[in-house]
Motif scaffolding. Structure first.
Motif, short mmCIF file in Angstrom:
data_model
loop_
_atom_site.label_atom_id
_atom_site.label_comp_id
_atom_site.label_asym_id
_atom_site.label_seq_id
_atom_site.Cartn_x
_atom_site.Cartn_y
_atom_site.Cartn_z
N THR A 47 -6.31 20.61 4.28
CA THR A 47 -5.52 20.21 3.11
C THR A 47 -5.40 18.70 2.97
O THR A 47 -4.56 18.22 2.22
CB THR A 47 -4.11 20.83 3.21
OG1 THR A 47 -3.49 20.40 4.44
CG2 THR A 47 -4.18 22.34 3.18
N GLU A 61 -2.99 16.24 0.58
CA GLU A 61 -1.86 15.55 1.20
C GLU A 61 -1.92 14.03 1.04
O GLU A 61 -0.88 13.36 0.99
CB GLU A 61 -1.81 15.88 2.69
CG GLU A 61 -1.54 17.34 2.99
CD GLU A 61 -1.66 17.62 4.48
OE1 GLU A 61 -1.38 16.70 5.28
OE2 GLU A 61 -2.04 18.75 4.85
N PHE A 62 -3.12 13.48 0.96
CA PHE A 62 -3.28 12.03 0.97
C PHE A 62 -4.02 11.54 -0.26
O PHE A 62 -4.94 12.20 -0.76
CB PHE A 62 -4.04 11.58 2.23
CG PHE A 62 -3.42 12.08 3.51
CD1 PHE A 62 -2.22 11.57 3.96
CD2 PHE A 62 -4.04 13.08 4.25
CE1 PHE A 62 -1.64 12.03 5.14
CE2 PHE A 62 -3.50 13.55 5.43
CZ PHE A 62 -2.28 13.02 5.88
N THR A 105 -7.22 8.60 8.08
CA THR A 105 -6.55 9.35 7.02
C THR A 105 -7.49 9.61 5.86
O THR A 105 -7.55 10.72 5.32
CB THR A 105 -5.31 8.59 6.53
OG1 THR A 105 -4.38 8.45 7.60
CG2 THR A 105 -4.64 9.33 5.37
N ARG A 143 -9.55 13.41 4.06
CA ARG A 143 -9.58 13.90 2.67
C ARG A 143 -10.88 14.65 2.36
O ARG A 143 -10.98 15.31 1.33
CB ARG A 143 -9.42 12.75 1.68
CG ARG A 143 -8.09 12.03 1.78
CD ARG A 143 -7.92 11.00 0.66
NE ARG A 143 -7.81 11.64 -0.64
CZ ARG A 143 -8.70 11.50 -1.62
NH1 ARG A 143 -9.77 10.74 -1.45
NH2 ARG A 143 -8.51 12.11 -2.77
#
Length: 495
Positions: free
Chosen positions: A5, A9-10, A41, A45
């Protein structure tokens, strides 16, 4: 796969750039860097999209879709997310010899075809790619890897641009003795002299060249094949010859006044500036300066933008960039420009950002055509005459331009830089070997095979396909090396 996810989320994040009004005062690279945690991070994605269109690498109407070298993007995104940087570098190098180049100058068609981009912002693939290779150099993971055994076969590569270097690197890896011939005084082709230093630091290019030399590739500079050494001599002396000389013949701009002082083609302008900067920090004055001049750049592509950025750093009085294309929409047109085509949307390139910061507006004029150059009594350019145009495309894809009455304008200019593209490779080698060419004057060599009509002679990159992206040149250089290895050995160890 990173996290199931992560793309929800980002948000997409890009590294910041140095202030446009500040960076025009120097010639250093303008991108800043992201922290490892931020990059991890961003790697998260990358989604489990089933069919990763990001590494398809195909030509579609409107441009390239996906990565032409077929980078294993989901794999190294996942490895970065997990903090496995060295493993990510190994995966990256499996498909791309020079990610430090593509991570800086590629327009990233991979991001245009990212599945996340269908409903949101694509993964920051290009940024992660550059971060992986930069960390590899910083950590000392990128070291010379000469082949354990030599085959005794000798290959000459003509041209040291991205296709020539990629071809040489692969052939050397297979154990062949490779010599690269370059007519300039430095190795790198357009990587060295065609792309300004603020986009691609030449120390980055030289670092890779030094690495290739340490692996056993021989480089010969200041030697033009077809003039200093006849091409037939290479064919006679080497077991194979690969032509990677690029598409350096500029497209002619046949309008009134092109002979005036101050009318200059783009590539000599860029080449001279870069060479003078590398030789003397511009102290030798061996370049055409835009300082104090009203400059018009004719051409809306990357080369035109590079001319804009270079003229700004010279200290021009004003800058305007002409393009025959219409102003792109702010969002992708789902009918005319559907995913996974490269998105044709309005953006400011680095050069236009800089011009806007200095002069208050985008320097581009759209749907405009220069009708003539006008000079003063001493033969120096003083102004350009233009007209707005309406473009149409027939059923064969051929474009035509119709002047719009009453839209004539006059622009003051003391320097006009012509950046309207290229008409294929120079003809010296082609004529000497009687090479077959296609309708665009490129060397005729079937895609995927790269052999010409002359035995032992292959062609790759822009010299074969016409003006294109650095990443396509790397792809063709790698593929041509594979075919040469087959030709020499009957089979190949190259992917």
């Amino acid at each position: 796969m990173s996290t199931p996810t992560g793309f929800m989320e980002f948000n997409r994040q890009l590294p910041g750039d140095r202030s446009p009004s500040e960076r025009v005062k120097d010639w250093q690279e303008f991108h800043k860097h992201m922290s490892d945690e931020e990059l991890r991070t961003q790697g998260s994605r990358c989604m489990d999209c089933g069919t990763p269109f990001c590494h398809t690498g195909i030509d579609m109407t409107g441009g390239t879709s996906g990565c032409p070298v077929h980078n294993l993007i989901p794999e190294w995104n996942s490895l970065v997310h997990r903090g496995l940087w060295k493993e990510a570098l190994d995966r990256l190098h499996k498909t791309n010899n020079f990610p430090e180049f593509t991570g800086r100058v590629c327009p990233a068609p991979c991001e245009g075809s990212c599945t996340v981009g269908l409903i949101g912002q694509p993964v920051t693939i290009k940024t992660i790619e550059q971060a992986i290779i930069d960390k590899g150099f910083e950590e000392g993971w990128v070291v010379p890897e000469p082949p354990e055994h030599r085959t005794g076969r000798r290959v000459a590569v003509v041209g040291s641009g991205p296709s020539g270097l990629a071809c040489a690197a692969q052939l050397n890896k297979a154990g062949h003795e490779v010599t690269v011939f370059e007519r300039s005084d430095r190795i790198g082709g357009l990587l060295m002299y065609g792309i300004p230093t603020m986009k691609l630091d030449k120390a980055v290019v030289q670092c890779r060249v030094d690495l290739l030399a340490a692996e056993g590739i021989k480089f010969v500079t200041n030697t033009e094949i077809g003039r200093d050494i006849m091409t037939q001599q290479l064919v006679d002396e080497y077991d194979a010859v690969v032509l990677c000389g690029g598409a350096a013949k500029p497209r002619e701009f046949n309008i009134e006044g092109t002979e005036l002082n101050g009318v200059q083609y783009a590539m000599p302008f860029l080449n001279q500036t870069i060479k003078s900067y590398l030789d003397s920090g511009l102290e030798d004055g061996q370049f055409l300066s835009a300082e104090g001049k009203d400059v018009i750049v004719i051409g809306g592509g990357d080369t035109g933008s590079d001319c804009v950025a270079t003229a700004l750093r010279h200290g021009c009085r004003s800058i305007t960039q002409f393009g025959t294309h219409t102003k792109a929409p702010l969002e992708r047109d789902p009918i005319q420009n559907p995913w996974p085509q490269f998105p044709n949307v309005y953006t400011l390139d680095y050069a236009q950002e800089e011009a806007k910061a200095l002069y208050g507006s985008d320097p581009r004029e759209f749907s405009i055509m220069t009708t003539r150059f006008v000079g003063d009594e001493e033969g120096n350019l003083k102004e350009l005459h233009t007209v707005q145009i309406k473009r149409s495309v027939d059923e064969t894809g051929r474009k035509s331009y119709e002047p719009v009455p009453g839209t004539e304008q006059v622009f003051p200019a003391q320097l006009a830089l012509i950046a309207i593209g290229f008409d294929g490779p120079e003809s010296t080698i082609i004529d000497e070997l009687n090479l077959e060419t296609d309708r665009r004057s490129n060397v005729k060599a079937r895609y995927g095979k790269y052999n010409t009509n002359v035995d032992k002679v292959f062609a790759a990159g822009d010299m074969r396909r016409g003006q294109s992206l650095v990443v396509w040149a790397i792809h063709e250089g790698r593929e041509a090396a594979r075919e040469v290895d087959k030709f020499l050995m009957g089979a190949t160890v190259l992917a």
